[in-house]
Write an enzyme that holds these catalytic residues in place. Structure first.
Site, mmCIF file in Angstrom:
data_model
loop_
_atom_site.group_PDB
_atom_site.id
_atom_site.type_symbol
_atom_site.label_atom_id
_atom_site.label_comp_id
_atom_site.label_asym_id
_atom_site.label_seq_id
_atom_site.Cartn_x
_atom_site.Cartn_y
_atom_site.Cartn_z
ATOM 1 C CD GLU A 1 -2.928 1.158 2.280
ATOM 2 O OE1 GLU A 1 -3.956 1.826 2.108
ATOM 3 O OE2 GLU A 1 -2.733 0.450 3.281
ATOM 4 C CD GLU B 1 -8.162 2.232 5.069
ATOM 5 O OE1 GLU B 1 -7.446 1.517 5.763
ATOM 6 O OE2 GLU B 1 -7.736 2.866 4.076
#
Length: 253
Positions: free
Chosen positions: A133, A231
């Site tokens: 990420e 998220e």
């Protein structure tokens, strides 16, 4: 498009089973979370058997890949995390790269690549994908090593494993580099998971400069088969954000 709800963000501070119940009450069946070490995995696995929800992804132990001295610890942590993934029937794990140590960037990148290469055979044997990420440095994660999708794609090319891919966080990449749809189309073959949140603020998708209906449709047009993880930190009741995400993603009950 398949939707996953990050319960550590959308339901921050709420009991995990209560959060899962709310996700399922809103017609969704998949969750994800951050770290597993603060979770009662036995309780979670038993609840999964009772309720039948899916776990799309969660994080490995937070050990740096940019420091070669920590590589052994990272691999050991990954192996421990894979045991948890097997218990939860989860096929995707999220990893951060770690902080920028201040050393030459190419040296850190080499450590990162070599660390991921060391993990690749383990992941391939287990049939699990590890997604790396990039995070934005300007607002949320000053001092982190990897921020851009271009560099992430270069790293993944060097690693050369189908089980090591990118987590493309639309919120982070809007802040870091923009040009979202062009980059998503370019890198979709190496994207294993998405995250979404409104920008600025990291709230619901309808509170955003990002045109999420258009972005989601572009991803759908590319025949993406993975999950879109929600998220964000809601300002409204969680139901409002989930209903909107289902609507703009073309979710079908």
């Amino acid at each position: 498009m398949k939707i996953s709800v990050c319960i550590d963000a959308v339901y921050a501070g709420k009991d995990i089973t209560a959060a899962i119940d709310d996700v399922m009450a809103n017609g969704l069946d998949t969750i994800e979370f951050w770290g597993w070490e603060d979770k009662d995995i036995q309780k979670l696995a038993q609840y999964q058997k009772e309720k039948g929800f899916r776990v799309a992804a969660f994080c490995t132990k937070f050990i740096s890949l940019t420091d070669p001295l920590l590589r052994g610890d990272y691999v050991k942590g990954l192996e421990e995390t894979l045991e948890i993934a097997e218990r939860l029937n989860c096929r995707c794990l999220i990893t951060q790269t770690g902080a920028d140590t201040g050393k030459d960037r190419e040296i850190q990148k080499k450590s990162l690549i070599e660390g991921l290469k060391a993990c690749a055979p383990i992941l391939e044997k287990k049939g699990v994908t590890l997604v790396v990420e990039p995070l934005n440095l300007r607002v949320d994660h000053q001092g982190y090593f990897l921020s851009g999708s271009d560099e992430a794609a270069e790293i993944l090319k060097e690693v050369g494993s189908p089980n090591v891919k990118m987590l493309f966080d639309i919120y982070h990449q809007q802040i870091t580099e923009g040009d979202l749809i062009r980059r998503i189309r370019k890198y979709l073959p190496c994207i294993g998971h998405f995250h979404a949140a409104g920008n600025p603020g990291r709230h619901e998708l309808y509170q955003s400069e990002i045109n999420y209906p258009y972005v989601f449709q572009a991803i759908e047009n590319e025949a993406y088969e993975g999950y879109m993880g929600l998220e964000y930190f809601p300002e409204d009741a969680p139901e409002a954000g989930l209903v909107y995400a289902k609507k703009v993603s073309g979710w079908k009950e």
